[in-house]
Design a protein around this motif. Structure first.
Motif, PDB file in Angstrom:
ATOM      1  N   TYR A  95       0.832  -1.200   0.000  1.00 41.61           N
ATOM      2  CA  TYR A  95       0.000   0.000   0.000  1.00 41.61           C
ATOM      3  C   TYR A  95       0.868   1.252   0.000  1.00 41.61           C
ATOM      4  O   TYR A  95       1.875   1.306   0.721  1.00 41.61           O
ATOM      5  CB  TYR A  95      -0.860   0.075   1.263  1.00 41.61           C
ATOM      6  N   PHE A 100      -9.759   0.444   8.393  1.00 43.44           N
ATOM      7  CA  PHE A 100      -9.860  -0.346   7.165  1.00 43.44           C
ATOM      8  C   PHE A 100      -9.200  -1.719   7.366  1.00 43.44           C
ATOM      9  O   PHE A 100      -9.780  -2.762   7.056  1.00 43.44           O
ATOM     10  CB  PHE A 100      -9.198   0.449   6.032  1.00 43.44           C
ATOM     11  N   TRP A 140     -10.741  -5.696   7.301  1.00 46.07           N
ATOM     12  CA  TRP A 140     -10.302  -6.737   6.371  1.00 46.07           C
ATOM     13  C   TRP A 140      -9.701  -7.948   7.069  1.00 46.07           C
ATOM     14  O   TRP A 140      -9.849  -9.083   6.597  1.00 46.07           O
ATOM     15  CB  TRP A 140      -9.351  -6.162   5.326  1.00 46.07           C
ATOM     16  N   ARG A 182     -12.532 -13.913  -3.004  1.00 46.73           N
ATOM     17  CA  ARG A 182     -12.593 -12.759  -3.912  1.00 46.73           C
ATOM     18  C   ARG A 182     -13.968 -12.609  -4.559  1.00 46.73           C
ATOM     19  O   ARG A 182     -14.365 -11.508  -4.915  1.00 46.73           O
ATOM     20  CB  ARG A 182     -11.539 -12.872  -5.017  1.00 46.73           C
ATOM     21  N   PHE A 211     -16.294  -9.865  -3.163  1.00 50.10           N
ATOM     22  CA  PHE A 211     -16.033  -8.429  -3.323  1.00 50.10           C
ATOM     23  C   PHE A 211     -17.172  -7.785  -4.108  1.00 50.10           C
ATOM     24  O   PHE A 211     -17.614  -8.296  -5.120  1.00 50.10           O
ATOM     25  CB  PHE A 211     -14.712  -8.201  -4.062  1.00 50.10           C
ATOM     26  N   GLY A 212     -17.646  -6.671  -3.601  1.00 53.58           N
ATOM     27  CA  GLY A 212     -18.708  -5.929  -4.277  1.00 53.58           C
ATOM     28  C   GLY A 212     -20.087  -6.539  -4.126  1.00 53.58           C
ATOM     29  O   GLY A 212     -21.065  -5.971  -4.597  1.00 53.58           O
ATOM     30  N   PHE A 261     -18.050  -6.709   2.924  1.00 49.59           N
ATOM     31  CA  PHE A 261     -16.942  -6.381   2.018  1.00 49.59           C
ATOM     32  C   PHE A 261     -17.126  -4.971   1.463  1.00 49.59           C
ATOM     33  O   PHE A 261     -16.180  -4.187   1.394  1.00 49.59           O
ATOM     34  CB  PHE A 261     -16.875  -7.381   0.861  1.00 49.59           C
ATOM     35  N   VAL A 262     -18.345  -4.655   1.071  1.00 47.65           N
ATOM     36  CA  VAL A 262     -18.656  -3.318   0.539  1.00 47.65           C
ATOM     37  C   VAL A 262     -18.385  -2.260   1.611  1.00 47.65           C
ATOM     38  O   VAL A 262     -17.780  -1.219   1.331  1.00 47.65           O
ATOM     39  CB  VAL A 262     -20.114  -3.259   0.030  1.00 47.65           C
ATOM     40  N   ASP A 279     -14.608  -1.699   2.029  1.00 44.02           N
ATOM     41  CA  ASP A 279     -14.081  -0.881   0.931  1.00 44.02           C
ATOM     42  C   ASP A 279     -14.512   0.569   1.061  1.00 44.02           C
ATOM     43  O   ASP A 279     -13.781   1.484   0.678  1.00 44.02           O
ATOM     44  CB  ASP A 279     -14.532  -1.435  -0.420  1.00 44.02           C
ATOM     45  N   GLN A 280     -15.690   0.801   1.615  1.00 44.52           N
ATOM     46  CA  GLN A 280     -16.188   2.164   1.783  1.00 44.52           C
ATOM     47  C   GLN A 280     -15.303   2.959   2.740  1.00 44.52           C
ATOM     48  O   GLN A 280     -15.117   4.164   2.558  1.00 44.52           O
ATOM     49  CB  GLN A 280     -17.640   2.142   2.265  1.00 44.52           C
ATOM     50  N   ARG A 299     -12.066   2.706   3.007  1.00 41.77           N
ATOM     51  CA  ARG A 299     -10.940   3.136   2.165  1.00 41.77           C
ATOM     52  C   ARG A 299     -11.356   4.261   1.224  1.00 41.77           C
ATOM     53  O   ARG A 299     -10.688   5.294   1.137  1.00 41.77           O
ATOM     54  CB  ARG A 299     -10.414   1.940   1.362  1.00 41.77           C
ATOM     55  N   ASP A 300     -12.463   4.045   0.534  1.00 41.39           N
ATOM     56  CA  ASP A 300     -12.880   4.994  -0.497  1.00 41.39           C
ATOM     57  C   ASP A 300     -13.293   6.344   0.072  1.00 41.39           C
ATOM     58  O   ASP A 300     -12.946   7.387  -0.478  1.00 41.39           O
ATOM     59  CB  ASP A 300     -14.017   4.404  -1.329  1.00 41.39           C
TER      60      ASP A 300
END
Length: 103
Positions: free
Chosen positions: A8, A21, A25, A66, A69-70, A75-76, A79-80, A82-83
């Motif tokens: 990263y 985050f 994970w 994997r 994901f999404g 998982f969503v 990721d949120q 991070r985003d």
């Protein structure tokens, strides 16, 4: 066994958000058949580099993980973090096989 090494580049002013985050994970990897070995964060001096290492018994097991994901709400949500925070500038993955000490 296959180990995923994630490199990263992070925003050093958003370490707390990156830790949030990472905690999300670590739970998701462990809950979905993997073994998370942790995140490795800057300790001394200025740095924008961090690592994560986690393993799955096989590439097929990793691919099952994997596939969530999404799709999976947890998982969503991870990721949120991070985003929305911008704590991760970029990342890349490398797959390795561990050579462990004989016991």
């Amino acid at each position: 066994m296959i180990t995923c090494v994630v490199h990263y580049t992070i925003d050093p002013s958003r370490i707390a958000e990156f830790e949030e985050f990472g905690r999300a994970w670590m739970k998701l990897v462990d809950r979905n058949g993997g073994n998370h070995h942790g995140y490795f964060l800057p300790a001394e001096g200025a740095s924008d580099q961090a690592l994560a290492l986690f393993s799955f018994p096989s590439l097929a097991d990793y691919e099952r993980y994997r596939s969530l994901f999404g799709v999976d709400p947890d998982f969503v949500a991870a990721d949120q973090i991070r985003d929305s925070s911008g704590c991760v500038v970029r990342y890349d993955r490398t797959f390795m096989r561990p050579m462990l000490p004989e016991r």
